[in-house]
Design a protein around this motif. Structure first.
Motif, PDB file in Angstrom:
ATOM      1  N   ALA A   1     -11.163 -33.572  -8.181  1.00 28.95           N
ATOM      2  CA  ALA A   1     -10.356 -33.732  -9.390  1.00 28.95           C
ATOM      3  C   ALA A   1     -10.698 -32.641 -10.407  1.00 28.95           C
ATOM      4  N   GLU A   2     -11.988 -32.377 -10.559  1.00 29.71           N
ATOM      5  CA  GLU A   2     -12.437 -31.344 -11.504  1.00 29.71           C
ATOM      6  C   GLU A   2     -11.946 -29.957 -11.087  1.00 29.71           C
ATOM      7  N   LYS A   3     -11.944 -29.688  -9.789  1.00 29.29           N
ATOM      8  CA  LYS A   3     -11.584 -28.367  -9.274  1.00 29.29           C
ATOM      9  C   LYS A   3     -10.165 -28.330  -8.688  1.00 29.29           C
ATOM     10  N   LYS A   4      -9.310 -29.285  -9.078  1.00 26.72           N
ATOM     11  CA  LYS A   4      -7.973 -29.398  -8.495  1.00 26.72           C
ATOM     12  C   LYS A   4      -7.187 -28.090  -8.599  1.00 26.72           C
ATOM     13  N   ALA A   5      -7.246 -27.441  -9.728  1.00 26.62           N
ATOM     14  CA  ALA A   5      -6.501 -26.188  -9.898  1.00 26.62           C
ATOM     15  C   ALA A   5      -6.990 -25.130  -8.902  1.00 26.62           C
ATOM     16  N   ASP A   6      -8.317 -25.027  -8.711  1.00 27.76           N
ATOM     17  CA  ASP A   6      -8.858 -24.056  -7.756  1.00 27.76           C
ATOM     18  C   ASP A   6      -8.494 -24.423  -6.322  1.00 27.76           C
ATOM     19  N   VAL A   7      -8.512 -25.733  -6.009  1.00 29.85           N
ATOM     20  CA  VAL A   7      -8.126 -26.173  -4.664  1.00 29.85           C
ATOM     21  C   VAL A   7      -6.678 -25.769  -4.393  1.00 29.85           C
ATOM     22  N   GLU A   8      -5.797 -25.978  -5.355  1.00 30.69           N
ATOM     23  CA  GLU A   8      -4.387 -25.607  -5.184  1.00 30.69           C
ATOM     24  C   GLU A   8      -4.227 -24.091  -5.079  1.00 30.69           C
ATOM     25  N   LYS A   9      -5.018 -23.332  -5.853  1.00 37.00           N
ATOM     26  CA  LYS A   9      -4.958 -21.868  -5.772  1.00 37.00           C
ATOM     27  C   LYS A   9      -5.235 -21.374  -4.358  1.00 37.00           C
TER      28      LYS A   9
ATOM     29  N   LEU B   1      -2.359 -23.339  -1.350  1.00 35.87           N
ATOM     30  CA  LEU B   1      -0.994 -22.840  -1.200  1.00 35.87           C
ATOM     31  C   LEU B   1      -0.938 -21.528  -0.419  1.00 35.87           C
ATOM     32  N   PRO B   2      -1.734 -20.503  -0.761  1.00 36.37           N
ATOM     33  CA  PRO B   2      -1.722 -19.287   0.066  1.00 36.37           C
ATOM     34  C   PRO B   2      -2.226 -19.541   1.493  1.00 36.37           C
ATOM     35  N   LEU B   3      -3.164 -20.470   1.641  1.00 37.53           N
ATOM     36  CA  LEU B   3      -3.688 -20.779   2.975  1.00 37.53           C
ATOM     37  C   LEU B   3      -2.596 -21.388   3.849  1.00 37.53           C
ATOM     38  N   LEU B   4      -1.765 -22.234   3.290  1.00 42.40           N
ATOM     39  CA  LEU B   4      -0.656 -22.802   4.049  1.00 42.40           C
ATOM     40  C   LEU B   4       0.353 -21.732   4.443  1.00 42.40           C
ATOM     41  N   GLU B   5       0.540 -20.733   3.589  1.00 37.25           N
ATOM     42  CA  GLU B   5       1.488 -19.654   3.890  1.00 37.25           C
ATOM     43  C   GLU B   5       0.923 -18.677   4.921  1.00 37.25           C
ATOM     44  N   LYS B   6      -0.314 -18.234   4.720  1.00 34.85           N
ATOM     45  CA  LYS B   6      -0.893 -17.180   5.561  1.00 34.85           C
ATOM     46  C   LYS B   6      -1.722 -17.712   6.726  1.00 34.85           C
TER      47      LYS B   6
ATOM     48  N   LYS C   1     -13.582 -15.270   6.856  1.00 38.39           N
ATOM     49  CA  LYS C   1     -12.324 -15.932   7.159  1.00 38.39           C
ATOM     50  C   LYS C   1     -12.380 -17.398   6.749  1.00 38.39           C
ATOM     51  N   VAL C   2     -11.318 -17.854   6.096  1.00 46.28           N
ATOM     52  CA  VAL C   2     -11.131 -19.251   5.784  1.00 46.28           C
ATOM     53  C   VAL C   2      -9.823 -19.628   6.441  1.00 46.28           C
ATOM     54  N   THR C   3      -9.832 -20.631   7.308  1.00 45.27           N
ATOM     55  CA  THR C   3      -8.611 -20.986   8.013  1.00 45.27           C
ATOM     56  C   THR C   3      -8.233 -22.420   7.732  1.00 45.27           C
ATOM     57  N   SER C   4      -6.962 -22.687   7.874  1.00 42.30           N
ATOM     58  CA  SER C   4      -6.451 -24.035   7.685  1.00 42.30           C
ATOM     59  C   SER C   4      -6.820 -24.886   8.881  1.00 42.30           C
ATOM     60  N   GLN C   5      -7.421 -26.037   8.634  1.00 42.03           N
ATOM     61  CA  GLN C   5      -7.820 -26.941   9.697  1.00 42.03           C
ATOM     62  C   GLN C   5      -6.914 -28.172   9.722  1.00 42.03           C
ATOM     63  N   VAL C   6      -5.865 -28.186   8.905  1.00 33.47           N
ATOM     64  CA  VAL C   6      -4.996 -29.345   8.811  1.00 33.47           C
ATOM     65  C   VAL C   6      -3.879 -29.201   9.820  1.00 33.47           C
ATOM     66  N   GLN C   7      -3.802 -30.111  10.768  1.00 29.85           N
ATOM     67  CA  GLN C   7      -2.755 -30.048  11.769  1.00 29.85           C
ATOM     68  C   GLN C   7      -1.445 -30.461  11.135  1.00 29.85           C
ATOM     69  N   GLY C   8      -0.411 -29.725  11.485  1.00 29.83           N
ATOM     70  CA  GLY C   8       0.911 -30.048  10.984  1.00 29.83           C
ATOM     71  C   GLY C   8       1.108 -29.697   9.530  1.00 29.83           C
ATOM     72  N   ALA C   9       0.170 -28.999   8.939  1.00 25.08           N
ATOM     73  CA  ALA C   9       0.310 -28.632   7.531  1.00 25.08           C
ATOM     74  C   ALA C   9       1.256 -27.457   7.431  1.00 25.08           C
ATOM     75  N   GLY C  10       2.036 -27.480   6.449  1.00 23.81           N
ATOM     76  CA  GLY C  10       2.963 -26.385   6.202  1.00 23.81           C
ATOM     77  C   GLY C  10       3.313 -26.375   4.743  1.00 23.81           C
ATOM     78  N   PRO C  11       4.073 -25.375   4.293  1.00 20.58           N
ATOM     79  CA  PRO C  11       4.444 -25.323   2.889  1.00 20.58           C
ATOM     80  C   PRO C  11       5.218 -26.570   2.496  1.00 20.58           C
ATOM     81  N   ALA C  12       4.945 -27.081   1.321  1.00 20.34           N
ATOM     82  CA  ALA C  12       5.594 -28.318   0.868  1.00 20.34           C
ATOM     83  C   ALA C  12       6.991 -28.046   0.357  1.00 20.34           C
TER      84      ALA C  12
END
Length: 139
Positions: A52-60, A63-68, A128-139
């Motif tokens: 909750a405290e770092k929500k803005a950083d998590v979203e930063k 969102l690019p992680l879901l795209e790239k 490297k930081v990669t998305s580990q969420v299956q089925g995740a995509g841009p909202a």
């Protein structure tokens, strides 16, 4: 190990050994279960508060992680700024002395030199930081 349970440990059975009884009482088992539950709940609450405290950083980052799908260190620095602490070790230094003598602790091919300086640059090679969420995509 905490104030209620104390500084105790129990020998684990060797592989293949039959376990007929626990090396502690039912009361101790309940105490351990209760204390573990408290630790897990406290960790969960701290995690939710941190997110909750770092929500803005998590979203930063999200969102690019879901795209790239892959973000390197330069992407992370661009998104969040430089690390608040200095990097002190490489992968090789981190795993040195771990594993058995015949175990290969060298990094996978894709991570070789991940923390080494690039030729002609002062920046370490991209982490490297990669998305580990299956089925995740841009909202």
């Amino acid at each position: 190990m905490n104030e209620k349970v104390g500084q105790i440990s129990f020998d684990l059975p060797r592989q293949g050994d039959m376990v007929l009884e626990k090396p502690y009482s039912e009361a101790t088992a309940r105490l351990i279960d209760d204390e573990v539950r408290i630790l897990i709940n406290d960790a969960y609450k701290r995690t939710v508060a941190l997110l909750a405290e770092k929500k803005a950083d998590v979203e930063k980052v999200a969102l690019p992680l879901l795209e790239k799908e892959v973000l390197d260190k330069n992407d992370m620095v661009e998104l969040l700024g430089p690390r608040p602490f200095a990097e002190k070790s490489t992968y090789e230094e981190f795993v040195e002395g771990t594993g058995s003598l015949d175990e290969d602790t060298s990094p996978p091919e894709g991570l070789k030199d991940w923390n080494r300086e690039r030729e002609g640059s002062e920046e370490p090679a991209g982490e490297k930081v990669t998305s580990q969420v299956q089925g995740a995509g841009p909202a």
